[in-house]
Design an enzyme around this catalytic site. Structure first.
Site, mmCIF file in Angstrom:
data_model
loop_
_atom_site.group_PDB
_atom_site.id
_atom_site.type_symbol
_atom_site.label_atom_id
_atom_site.label_comp_id
_atom_site.label_asym_id
_atom_site.label_seq_id
_atom_site.Cartn_x
_atom_site.Cartn_y
_atom_site.Cartn_z
ATOM 1 N N GLU A 141 8.216 -7.599 19.027
ATOM 2 C CA GLU A 141 7.258 -7.772 17.932
ATOM 3 C C GLU A 141 6.567 -9.129 18.032
ATOM 4 O OE1 GLU A 141 6.083 -5.542 14.291
ATOM 5 O OE2 GLU A 141 7.037 -5.134 16.215
ATOM 6 N N LYS A 177 14.028 -5.836 11.175
ATOM 7 C CA LYS A 177 12.795 -5.067 11.381
ATOM 8 C C LYS A 177 11.656 -6.060 11.164
ATOM 9 C CE LYS A 177 10.488 -0.741 10.051
ATOM 10 N NZ LYS A 177 9.152 -1.283 9.763
ATOM 11 N N GLU A 225 4.805 0.900 -2.866
ATOM 12 C CA GLU A 225 3.898 2.001 -3.195
ATOM 13 C C GLU A 225 3.726 2.941 -2.005
ATOM 14 O OE1 GLU A 225 0.733 0.102 -6.278
ATOM 15 O OE2 GLU A 225 0.913 -0.875 -4.339
ATOM 16 N N CYS A 243 -13.238 -25.633 -13.111
ATOM 17 C CA CYS A 243 -14.439 -26.469 -13.246
ATOM 18 C C CYS A 243 -15.439 -25.902 -14.251
ATOM 19 C CB CYS A 243 -15.117 -26.642 -11.891
ATOM 20 S SG CYS A 243 -15.877 -25.122 -11.266
#
Length: 669
Positions: free
Chosen positions: A158, A103, A34, A389
């Site tokens: 990273e 990446k 998105e 439950c």
């Protein structure tokens, strides 16, 4: 024109909010799919209107907002332009040799060395100014304190958390994070360095920004980093980049993603020139350097389908909606279901009831995701009771993100213990093969499991299990065999499986080095000779054991003094045969010696492996330097760290790992 400008304003607001959440450890606002769609739409509108509005993400680097001392980067950390088409990579390569690497999906850190010593660690921030987190160096693995090179060195890498460590942390902490990247980026704001260390963040260098030696090949520069002691990103050279060779290189990395061989989260690939001098000749457009590199994102394959029902799955602290739809083929597999995350996501998509028409993808080739609703049919209904439950449910709204989530009001709902059940069956625990967290969730939602002991009664459900989708007779039989095999269990695995707070495997082994499991339970729960005598303070019961201390002692004792926990343990114990650990050393090369280990190790996989060897040779490993310490093991023997200073003050010898092995390692025959 006004409509387009208004749409651009909306896109900028949505993208910036999602980006802020992404880079700062908050709840995910939108999928990568998105985000890319909205980003591409914004770029198109900017071109059509010839207008760029303030704060447009097309003109800036996304920013982490970790608090602390700010510092300007010596070299700007710009982001990469993106593509989803292999032919665009070929065109960009210009027939020059290129490298493809992961990446990695975490938090970018810039690490600097001078005269062979670590001088600073700075987050990427906005690409120009980041936050100095050098004080957290010991909490992040993969960043050595010293390197061989004596020059000025700047490295970008990273900070990531593996999927395995992510799942383990969630099980042990009880906290709720969306994914490893979310945990990694949120961790560096934590004040307690030990807490950060427990999250197993690893820094993986992905490029050498600056060095004083004249090496212009990117591949050779990465090899140079490896020789300095770093574990750099996986990479592949394509000397003659045509469409076939580029597609073949991408396919090799894609296979690692889809087969889940890669332990770390990734969100695409990075392509860069081998000729670093040529790479620096590009211009800067927006927040991209045109020749610095190119990010490749997988082209998500979408399919249209029809919703059959929404299944509400209760797991951990939330009850999450799952879309069950007509089967579709995606990325070579049949997909029938996808998580809808939460109520807000359902409302955002416009999900209705049965018959709603959907579009779905497998995000990053792995995770099924509903990305759009083309036609909503019926009504989206939020259940008023828990599917497990049957207690009343409640909707909560996050103060930070505004996200609506559904929760069971029953504190003792079995589904809230999913991660504890996952730790119970894990390899380090009871080692029950074939029961994943997803399978446990099914068993819990069906009402088959509410206590640990119920796992050993699953055979009564074997017929139903063999008929369940995704199982069958063979799979059901294999699970039963694995359960039966686990009935004989080593004591330290059982203790670990009980999910006692602060009691990892190492703590369990230390406790069992002093007492048998029955003695541990007796000591934790005994009242004394006099029926009315006071119980010993929880902090005192096991604090005398090396490596335990008051906090871990209190946690263990309080767990067993809880009547319900004790009853659960006794119920479970009846179904097991507990093997006492063999704590006798296998050798005596470290007999009578006490070691403290600090810093990175190179010959052993990690410090725990070195510790295990010392203990197997009759030695002891302490967490702090004291008068009883025989040696401090530190590969940086000249370090000015607290442990080194303490050892020097006390006259304790500081030895490297090589010196330890020469004196106390096993002699090859």
């Amino acid at each position: 024109m006004d409509d387009k400008i208004q749409r651009m304003q909306t896109l900028i607001r949505e993208l910036n909010n999602a980006s802020d959440a992404y880079y700062n450890g908050q709840a995910e606002r939108m999928t990568d799919y998105e985000w890319d769609q909205r980003f591409d739409e914004l770029k198109r509108l900017e071109q059509e209107t010839d207008t760029t509005l303030p704060d447009s993400p097309t003109q800036k680097v996304s920013e982490d907002t970790i608090s602390g001392q700010k510092e300007e980067h010596e070299f700007a950390a710009l982001s990469l332009a993106k593509t989803k088409k292999a032919d665009e990579l070929v065109k960009w390569a210009e027939e020059r040799p290129i490298w493809i690497s992961w990446k990695l999906d975490g938090l970018t850190l810039v690490v600097t060395y001078d005269n062979g010593k670590l001088t600073k660690i700075v987050t990427r921030g906005n690409g120009h100014i980041g936050t100095n987190i050098t004080h957290l160096a010991d909490a992040i693995s993969g960043i050595p304190k010293t390197i061989l090179s004596q020059g000025h060195t700047v490295i970008r890498g990273e900070a990531v958390i593996s999927y395995e460590d992510f799942e383990r942390y969630l099980m042990e902490s009880g906290e709720d994070y969306a994914n490893p990247r979310n945990l990694a980026s949120g961790s560096l704001s934590v004040k307690d360095a030990q807490d950060i260390k427990d999250r197993h963040i690893r820094w993986i260098p992905f490029t050498l920004v600056y060095m004083e030696e004249d090496i212009t090949s990117w591949g050779e520069r990465m090899d140079w980093l490896d020789r300095q002691g770093f574990n750099t990103v996986e990479r592949r050279l394509i000397e003659h980049p045509d469409l076939d060779s580029v597609e073949s290189g991408i396919a090799a990395f894609t296979e690692e993603v889809t087969s889940k061989h890669n332990p770390y989260p990734v969100d695409g690939l990075v392509i860069c020139y081998d000729d670093t001098a040529y790479a620096q000749t590009g211009s800067i457009t927006g927040h991209h350097a045109t020749r610095a590199g190119l990010a490749f994102k997988w082209q998500d394959e979408a399919a249209d389908t029809t919703l059959k029902e929404i299944e509400w799955s209760c797991a951990a602290s939330t009850i999450s909606p799952v879309a069950i739809f007509q089967p579709v083929e995606l990325e070579g597999t049949t997909v029938k279901r996808a998580s809808l995350c939460n109520i807000s996501e359902c409302e955002r998509l416009g999900i209705g009831g049965a018959g709603t028409e959907l579009s779905v993808i497998k995000a990053n080739k792995i995770i099924p995701k509903v990305i759009a609703v083309s036609k909503s049919v019926g009504t989206f209904i939020v259940p008023s009771e828990c599917p497990v439950c049957h207690a009343p449910t409640e909707i909560t709204i996050s103060e930070i993100s505004g996200t609506k989530t559904l929760h069971c009001t029953n504190h003792d709902c079995p589904a809230k213990q999913l991660r504890k059940f996952a730790r119970f069956v894990s390899k380090e625990g009871m080692n029950i093969d074939g029961i994943s967290e997803q399978t446990l969730a099914k068993f819990i939602n069906l009402g088959w499991i509410s206590e640990y002991a119920d796992i050993y009664e699953l055979r009564r459900h074997i017929l139903d299990l063999s008929r369940m989708e995704g199982f069958g007779e063979k799979s059901a039989s294999n699970i039963m065999r694995s359960i039966d095999k686990s009935r004989e269990v080593e004591a330290h695995r059982l203790l670990y499986a009980l999910n006692i707070p602060l009691c990892g495997l190492d703590v369990c082994k230390r406790l069992l080095s002093a007492y048998s499991i029955d003695e541990l339970v007796h000591e934790a729960t005994k009242r004394g000779d006099d029926l009315f005598a006071q119980q010993a303070e929880p902090e005192e019961v096991f604090a005398h054991i090396n490596g335990i201390g008051p906090e871990k002692s209190a946690s263990f004792v309080r767990w067993f003094r809880n009547e319900r926990n004790l009853a659960r343990y006794k119920q479970l114990k009846e179904k097991l045969s507990i093997i006492a650990p063999d704590i006798s050393p296998s050798g005596d090369r470290c007999q009578g010696l006490t070691f403290v280990i600090t810093g990175d190790v190179h010959h052993y996989k990690n410090r725990n492996e070195l510790k295990a060897y010392i203990e197997s040779q009759g030695g002891k490993v302490a967490s702090a330097v004291s008068g009883s310490t025989s040696y401090l093991i530190n590969n940086d023997v000249t370090s000015t760290s607290g442990k080194n200073k303490k050892a020097q003050q006390l006259g304790i010898p500081i030895i490297s790992e090589d010196e330890f092995l020469a004196a106390y390692g096993l002699v090859e025959s």
